[in-house]
Design a protein around this motif. Structure first.
Motif, PDB file in Angstrom:
ATOM      1  N   SER A  58      13.215  15.966 -15.249  1.00 10.74           N
ATOM      2  CA  SER A  58      12.610  15.624 -16.538  1.00 10.74           C
ATOM      3  C   SER A  58      11.365  16.456 -16.837  1.00 10.74           C
ATOM      4  O   SER A  58      11.057  16.715 -17.989  1.00 10.74           O
ATOM      5  CB  SER A  58      12.268  14.138 -16.583  1.00 10.74           C
ATOM      6  N   GLY A  59      10.665  16.886 -15.828  1.00  8.90           N
ATOM      7  CA  GLY A  59       9.450  17.661 -16.059  1.00  8.90           C
ATOM      8  C   GLY A  59       9.590  19.129 -15.729  1.00  8.90           C
ATOM      9  O   GLY A  59       8.610  19.856 -15.704  1.00  8.90           O
ATOM     10  N   SER A  60      10.786  19.582 -15.486  1.00 11.53           N
ATOM     11  CA  SER A  60      10.946  20.972 -15.072  1.00 11.53           C
ATOM     12  C   SER A  60      11.532  21.826 -16.199  1.00 11.53           C
ATOM     13  O   SER A  60      11.886  21.339 -17.260  1.00 11.53           O
ATOM     14  CB  SER A  60      11.858  21.053 -13.845  1.00 11.53           C
ATOM     15  N   ALA A  61      11.671  23.091 -15.910  1.00  9.52           N
ATOM     16  CA  ALA A  61      12.231  24.020 -16.887  1.00  9.52           C
ATOM     17  C   ALA A  61      13.751  23.873 -17.002  1.00  9.52           C
ATOM     18  O   ALA A  61      14.354  24.393 -17.921  1.00  9.52           O
ATOM     19  CB  ALA A  61      11.881  25.445 -16.497  1.00  9.52           C
ATOM     20  N   LEU A  62      14.368  23.172 -16.062  1.00  6.88           N
ATOM     21  CA  LEU A  62      15.819  22.976 -16.107  1.00  6.88           C
ATOM     22  C   LEU A  62      16.246  21.883 -17.073  1.00  6.88           C
ATOM     23  O   LEU A  62      17.418  21.794 -17.422  1.00  6.88           O
ATOM     24  CB  LEU A  62      16.346  22.619 -14.712  1.00  6.88           C
ATOM     25  N   ALA A  63      15.335  21.050 -17.481  1.00  4.29           N
ATOM     26  CA  ALA A  63      15.669  19.894 -18.309  1.00  4.29           C
ATOM     27  C   ALA A  63      16.430  20.253 -19.587  1.00  4.29           C
ATOM     28  O   ALA A  63      17.440  19.607 -19.894  1.00  4.29           O
ATOM     29  CB  ALA A  63      14.422  19.096 -18.635  1.00  4.29           C
ATOM     30  N   PRO A  64      16.023  21.239 -20.375  1.00  4.40           N
ATOM     31  CA  PRO A  64      16.780  21.541 -21.599  1.00  4.40           C
ATOM     32  C   PRO A  64      18.228  21.941 -21.329  1.00  4.40           C
ATOM     33  O   PRO A  64      19.119  21.625 -22.106  1.00  4.40           O
ATOM     34  CB  PRO A  64      16.015  22.703 -22.226  1.00  4.40           C
TER      35      PRO A  64
END
Length: 49
Positions: free
Chosen positions: A37-43
């Motif tokens: 949820s807080g990382s760059a992978l979320a999108p």
């Protein structure tokens, strides 16, 4: 831990073992969403589903 025992008892008593993969998938999906949820992978993960 008591929740897991109750859940296993329900599945065993009612012979609803087909629910086990659904529950496992939902747990894995929830953990994946929580961890990213807080990382760059979320999108990218949100667009998959």
């Amino acid at each position: 831990m008591d929740l897991l025992k109750d859940l296993w008892g329900f599945l065993k008593t009612r012979k609803k073992f087909w629910l086990l993969p659904v529950i496992i998938f939902m747990l894995i999906f929830g953990i994946l969403l929580f961890l990213t949820s807080g990382s760059a992978l979320a999108p990218f993960i949100y667009t998959i589903f």
